[in-house]
Write an enzyme that holds these catalytic residues in place. Structure first.
Site, PDB file in Angstrom:
ATOM      1  N   ASP A 129       0.858  -1.184   0.000  1.00  0.00           N
ATOM      2  CA  ASP A 129       0.000   0.000   0.000  1.00  0.00           C
ATOM      3  C   ASP A 129       0.892   1.231   0.000  1.00  0.00           C
ATOM      4  O   ASP A 129       1.988   1.223   0.586  1.00  0.00           O
ATOM      5  CB  ASP A 129      -0.908   0.012   1.228  1.00  0.00           C
ATOM      6  CG  ASP A 129      -1.998  -1.050   1.164  1.00  0.00           C
ATOM      7  OD1 ASP A 129      -2.449  -1.372   0.057  1.00  0.00           O
ATOM      8  OD2 ASP A 129      -2.395  -1.543   2.235  1.00  0.00           O
ATOM      9  N   ASP A 147      -6.928  -1.429  -4.614  1.00  0.00           N
ATOM     10  CA  ASP A 147      -7.989  -1.098  -3.668  1.00  0.00           C
ATOM     11  C   ASP A 147      -8.914  -0.026  -4.235  1.00  0.00           C
ATOM     12  O   ASP A 147     -10.134  -0.078  -4.050  1.00  0.00           O
ATOM     13  CB  ASP A 147      -7.392  -0.599  -2.346  1.00  0.00           C
ATOM     14  CG  ASP A 147      -6.515  -1.624  -1.661  1.00  0.00           C
ATOM     15  OD1 ASP A 147      -6.724  -2.835  -1.880  1.00  0.00           O
ATOM     16  OD2 ASP A 147      -5.607  -1.208  -0.914  1.00  0.00           O
TER      17      ASP A 147
END
Length: 169
Positions: A129, A147
Site C-alpha cells: 500500500d 484497492d
C-alpha cells in the site's frame, strides 16, 4: 434463428475480451505502481506530496483496513484463496453478462484489483500500500491502485443495482 444465436455468442465473446482487457489494464497499472514504490521506498518511508497526501510504503498482511494483519501468517493463504475463488466467480459473471455494460465495468475493475492484491500476497506475503490521505490528525488507512479499483467497482455495482430497480418500476 441459428445465426442470431451465433451473433449473440460472438458479441458476448467480444464483450468478454473488452472486460478482460479493462481488468488487465487495472492489474498492470496496479503492479507497475507497486514496483515503483518497492524500488523507491523502504518500509515505513513517507514523502509528502500535498498538505493532505503522502506517498508511503506500507505492507498490509491482512485484508481491508489491516483486518487480521496480526493473525500469525495463515491469513495470507486464506485471503489468497478467497481472492482466487472470487476471481473465478467474476470471470463466470463477465462471461454470463458480457452485454451489461455498467455491471461488467464494475466487475472488471474489481477483478483487476483483486488479482493485483492476490499477486502481492503470492509474491511478497503482503499487499503493498502506498497512497496515504489525511486531514489534521485523521488518517485514512494507506491503500493502492487495486484497492481504488475495487472500491470504484463496488460503487458502480451499487449504482447498477439502483438503476436496475428504477427501470423495473
Amino acid at each position: 434463428m441459428a445465426s442470431s444465436k451465433k451473433f449473440a455468442k460472438s458479441g458476448s465473446r467480444q464483450g468478454l475480451v473488452l472486460w478482460l482487457g479493462i481488468a488487465l489494464l487495472v492489474l498492470l497499472i496496479d503492479q507497475f505502481t507497486k514496483v515503483l514504490v518497492l524500488g523507491a521506498f523502504q518500509l515505513g518511508d513517507s514523502t509528502p506530496v500535498t498538505s493532505f497526501f503522502n506517498l508511503v510504503r506500507v505492507h498490509n498482511h491482512g485484508a481491508a483496513f489491516s483486518f487480521l494483519a496480526g493473525a500469525g501468517g495463515w491469513q495470507r493463504w486464506f485471503f489468497t484463496g478467497i481472492g482466487v475463488v472470487a476471481a473465478l466467480f467474476m470471470l463466470w459473471m463477465l462471461r454470463s453478462h458480457a452485454g451489461q455494460t455498467l455491471f461488467c465495468l464494475a466487475i472488471s475493475l474489481i477483478l483487476g484489483g483483486a488479482v493485483g492484491n492476490v499477486i502481492d500476497r503470492l509474491l511478497h506475503g503482503y499487499v503493498v500500500d502506498f497512497l496515504d490521505f489525511f486531514w489534521g490528525r485523521w488518517h485514512f488507512p494507506a491503500f493502492n491502485v487495486a484497492d481504488s479499483a475495487i472500491t470504484l467497482g463496488a460503487g458502480l455495482l451499487i449504482l447498477d443495482e439502483i438503476l436496475r430497480v428504477r427501470r423495473g418500476r
